[in-house]
Design a protein around this motif. Structure first.
Motif, PDB file in Angstrom:
ATOM      1  N   SER A 190      -0.436   4.033   1.656  1.00  0.00           N
ATOM      2  CA  SER A 190      -1.633   4.882   1.833  1.00  0.00           C
ATOM      3  C   SER A 190      -2.243   6.300   2.511  1.00  0.00           C
ATOM      4  CB  SER A 190      -2.527   3.961   3.551  1.00  0.00           C
ATOM      5  OG  SER A 190      -2.784   2.798   3.398  1.00  0.00           O
TER       6      SER A 190
ATOM      7  N   GLY B 138       1.394  -1.379  -0.070  1.00  0.00           N
ATOM      8  CA  GLY B 138      -0.164   0.511   0.247  1.00  0.00           C
ATOM      9  C   GLY B 138       0.718   1.272   0.098  1.00  0.00           C
TER      10      GLY B 138
ATOM     11  N   ALA C 230      -5.221   1.394   2.450  1.00  0.00           N
ATOM     12  CA  ALA C 230      -6.356   2.284   3.310  1.00  0.00           C
ATOM     13  C   ALA C 230      -6.100   3.027   3.315  1.00  0.00           C
ATOM     14  CB  ALA C 230      -5.479   1.487   4.632  1.00  0.00           C
ATOM     15  N   GLY C 231      -6.266   4.064   3.813  1.00  0.00           N
ATOM     16  CA  GLY C 231      -6.550   6.240   4.531  1.00  0.00           C
ATOM     17  C   GLY C 231      -7.372   6.397   5.287  1.00  0.00           C
TER      18      GLY C 231
ATOM     19  N   ALA D  36     -10.299   2.988  -1.158  1.00  0.00           N
ATOM     20  CA  ALA D  36      -9.472   2.354  -0.639  1.00  0.00           C
ATOM     21  C   ALA D  36     -10.101   0.971   0.516  1.00  0.00           C
ATOM     22  CB  ALA D  36      -8.589   3.606   0.963  1.00  0.00           C
TER      23      ALA D  36
ATOM     24  N   SER E 256      -3.486  -3.146  -4.306  1.00  0.00           N
ATOM     25  CA  SER E 256      -2.712  -3.581  -3.068  1.00  0.00           C
ATOM     26  C   SER E 256      -3.409  -4.863  -3.230  1.00  0.00           C
ATOM     27  CB  SER E 256      -3.845  -2.847  -2.561  1.00  0.00           C
ATOM     28  OG  SER E 256      -2.830  -1.837  -2.216  1.00  0.00           O
TER      29      SER E 256
ATOM     30  N   VAL F  91      -0.747  -1.299   5.789  1.00  0.00           N
ATOM     31  CA  VAL F  91      -1.645  -0.289   6.376  1.00  0.00           C
ATOM     32  C   VAL F  91      -0.134   1.016   6.586  1.00  0.00           C
ATOM     33  CG1 VAL F  91      -3.796  -1.460   6.445  1.00  0.00           C
ATOM     34  CG2 VAL F  91      -2.324  -0.825   8.090  1.00  0.00           C
TER      35      VAL F  91
END
Ligand code: NAD
Length: 519
Positions: free
Chosen positions: A277, A275, A437-438, A457, A480, A307
Motif C-alpha cells: 500500500s 498488499g 489500501a492507500g 485500492a 490483493s 494494509v
C-alpha cells in the motif's frame, strides 16, 4: 534453553490447561475443536518456535483429512439445527455466545502473545475486536430482509438471502483472533455452519474462542476449528465435497491454490490477500500528522499487516525532511518482549518471515538502496531474546522497479520514494499488482478526494491510516484478492440470493419460451 523460553513454555502450558487444551496421554495438545469437543490431531508433528527466543515452544499434531471430515459432518448437521431457530433467536445466541469470553480476555491475549510473538497490548486490542465483530453481526441476524422485485408480470417475485450450508475458512498467522472472528461472525449470522483452519503457526487461540462461544448456546458442531498444515489439513478442507464456499485470508500464492481448488469443484471463493500500500504525503500536509501516520502505517504489528503502508511516497520538496523524521521516529519505537506492557513492536512471527524480510533488505542494499535507519537487529534486547527481531527500518534511494518496492515485505520495513506532482503520485501509487489500501496526506480537501478517487485500492484513508471497522467493507483489487469482508457486503458473501416467483393472477398462465412476456 534460555530462562525466557522456559518461562514462556511454562506460562503457555498453564494457559492451555486453563482453557482445557490440556495434553493427552501422549503429551499431544488437544488442538482441534470438532463437534463440540477438544480433540488432538494424529498426523505429523508440527513444531512451534517461540518468536521472541527462536527456541522450541510446543508441538502439536496435524489434524488431517479424517478429523476434517468429522468437522464437516458436524457442521452440516448443526447448520440445519441453527437454521431451525428464528432469526432473532440466532442473534440472541450470538450475543450470548460472545459474552462467554468475558473474564477470559486477558488469558486469551497472553496465550496469543506468546505463540504469535505479538505485543501483549496489541493482543488485548485484538480480543476486543472479537466481541465487536460478533455483536455487530448478531445485530444482522434478524435484519436480513429479502427484496420484492417489481417484475412486469402478474407474479410476486421475491428474493431471499439463503446460507450456503457449510463454509470453509482459512486464516493466516498475523492476526489470528481478528481474522477468526472476522469470518466466523458473518458466516453464522448468515446461517452457515463453519469449518475453519487457522495458520499452522498460530493454532490455539481460534480453538479457545470457538470453545468459549459454544457455551453461549450455539449448536454443538456449528463452529469447528481444525489445525494443521496447508497442504494436508488445508487441502482436505478446500477439496471436501460438502464445503460450499471458501473464504481465505493469506498470501497471494496460497490464495491462487485456494481459488483453483474452488474452481475445480465449481464453488465460489473470497480471497483477502496481501498488499503493497502507498502512503502519499503531499507538501501541503500537516507534517507532524503525516510522520505519525507513516510510522503507525508500517511499524504497527512489526509491519506484519496486510494494509501496512510499505511504500511511503513523499512530494520531492519535503522528501528529505519527512524521511529524516520518519527515520528518527522509527528508531525511538520501543522494541521488546511480547509480554512486556511497554513493548510497541515485537519480533517477526517466524523464521521463514524473518529470512524473507532480511533477504529483501540485503538485496535492496546490494542494488544501491540506502538504509536510513534499522536494517538489522535492534539494540538493548534482554538476554535470551534471540528470536526474529528486526529494528524498524526505513529505506530510501529506491528505484520503483526494485524487488523491495514491488513485493509485499510483511515486516517493519518502509521504502520512501519521491514524487513530483499529483499525477506522478497517482501513477507511482498504482504501479503495483496489489490494490488493498492507500492513504493521502494533504490539507487540500479537493485534492484529497481527487487523488483518493484515482487510487486502485479497496480502502483509502485521507489524513489517517489503518482506520478499520467491521461496519465498513474491506477487500482488494488485483493480487490483493476479491470479494469483501465486513459490513453488509461481508455478510452477503455468506448468502446466495434465491429468487421465488409466485403467480398472483386469477389463473396460472404458463408460457412456452419468452413469447408473451409472462414467463
Ligand atoms: P499463507 O498464504 O502462507 O497461509 C495462510 C493460510 O493458508 C494458512 O492457514 C496456511 O496453512 C493455509 N494454506 C497454505 N497452503 C494451503 C493449501 N495448499 N491449501 C489450503 N490451505 C493452505 O499466508 P501467511 O504467511 O499465513 O499470512 C501472511 C499473508 O496473509 C500476507 O500476504 C498478508 O498480507 C495476508 N493477509 C491478508 C489479509 C487481508 O485481509 N487481506 C489479512 C491478514 C493477512
Amino acid at each position: 534453553m534460555s530462562t525466557l523460553n522456559a518461562e514462556a513454555q511454562q506460562k503457555l502450558q498453564q494457559l492451555m490447561a486453563s482453557f482445557g487444551l490440556r495434553t493427552d496421554a501422549e503429551r499431544t495438545p488437544l488442538s482441534n475443536w470438532i463437534d463440540g469437543d477438544l480433540v488432538a490431531g494424529d498426523g505429523d508433528t508440527v513444531e512451534l518456535t517461540n518468536p521472541a527466543t527462536g527456541e522450541s515452544l510446543i508441538d502439536y499434531r496435524d489434524a488431517g483429512p479424517a478429523l476434517l471430515g468429522q468437522a464437516v459432518e458436524a457442521a452440516t448437521r448443526a447448520q440445519v439445527e441453527w437454521m431451525a431457530l428464528t432469526a432473532s433467536e440466532r442473534g440472541r445466541r450470538m450475543n450470548a455466545a460472545v459474552r462467554r469470553l468475558e473474564g477470559h480476555e486477558e488469558d486469551l491475549a497472553q496465550l496469543e502473545s506468546i505463540v504469535a510473538g505479538k505485543p501483549i497490548r496489541d493482543c488485548r486490542g485484538e480480543v476486543g475486536k472479537v466481541r465487536e465483530m460478533f455483536e455487530y453481526y448478531a445485530g444482522w441476524c434478524d435484519k436480513q430482509h429479502g427484496e420484492v422485485i417489481p417484475v412486469p408480470t402478474s407474479h410476486l417475485n421475491y428474493v431471499r438471502h439463503v446460507p450456503f450450508g457449510v463454509v470453509g475458512q482459512i486464516t493466516p498467522w498475523n492476526a489470528p483472533m481478528f481474522t477468526c472472528a472476522w469470518q466466523l461472525a458473518p458466516a453464522i449470522a448468515a446461517g452457515n455452519g463453519v469449518v475453519l483452519k487457522p495458520s499452522e503457526l498460530t493454532p490455539f487461540s481460534s480453538v479457545v474462542i470457538a470453545r468459549l462461544l459454544e457455551g453461549g448456546g450455539l449448536p454443538k458442531g456449528l463452529i469447528n476449528i481444525v489445525n494443521g498444515l496447508g497442504p494436508t489439513t488445508g487441502a482436505a478442507l478446500t477439496d471436501h465435497d460438502a464445503i460450499a464456499k471458501l473464504v481465505f485470508v493469506g498470501s497471494p500464492d496460497s490464495g491462487r491454490l485456494i481459488a483453483e481448488a474452488g474452481a475445480r469443484r465449481l464453488i465460489p471463493s473470497v480471497l483477502e490477500l496481501g498488499g503493497k500500500s502507498a502512503n502519499i504525503v503531499f507538501d501541503d500536509a500537516r507534517i507532524d500528522d503525516a510522520v505519525a501516520g507513516a510510522q503507525a502505517a508500517i511499524f504497527a504489528a512489526a509491519g506484519q499487516s496486510c494494509v501496512a503502508g510499505s511504500r511511503l511516497l513523499i512530494q520531492r520538496d519535503i522528501f528529505d525532511v519527512v524521511v529524516e523524521r520518519v527515520g528518527r521516529a522509527a528508531s525511538r519505537i520501543a522494541v521488546g518482549l511480547p509480554a512486556d506492557d511497554a513493548t510497541r513492536m515485537g519480533p517477526l512471527q517466524n523464521a521463514g518471515q524473518f529470512a524473507r524480510v532480511t533477504g529483501m533488505i540485503e538485496r535492496a542494499r546490494a542494488a544501491g538502496a540506502r538504509v536510513v535507519t534499522g536494517g538489522g537487529r535492534p539494540d538493548g534486547l534482554p538476554a535470551g531474546a534471540d528470536g526474529y527481531y528486526l529494528a524498524p527500518t526505513v529505506i530510501a534511494d529506491v528505484d520503483a522497479s526494485m524487488e523491495i518496492a514491488c513485493e509485499e515485505i510483511f515486516g517493519p520495513v518502509v521504502v520512501a520514494m519521491p514524487f513530483d506532482d499529483e499525477a506522478d503520485a497517482v501513477r507511482l501509487a498504482n504501479a503495483t499488482r496489489f490494490g488493498l489500501a492507500g492513504a493521502v496526506w494533504t490539507q487540500d480537501p479537493a485534492r484529497a478526494h481527487r487523488v483518493a478517487g484515482q487510487l486502485r485500492a479497496g480502502t483509502v484513508w485521507i489524513n489517517s491510516y489503518k482506520a478499520i471497522n467491521v461496519m465498513s467493507p474491506f477487500g482488494g483489487f488485483g493480487d490483493s484478492g476479491f470479494g469483501r469482508s465486513s459490513g453488509l457486503d461481508g455478510l452477503r458473501e455468506y448468502t446466495v440470493p434465491q429468487s421465488v416467483w409466485v403467480e398472483t393472477g386469477a389463473e396460472a398462465s404458463v408460457a412456452m419460451g419468452y413469447g408473451d412476456g409472462r414467463a
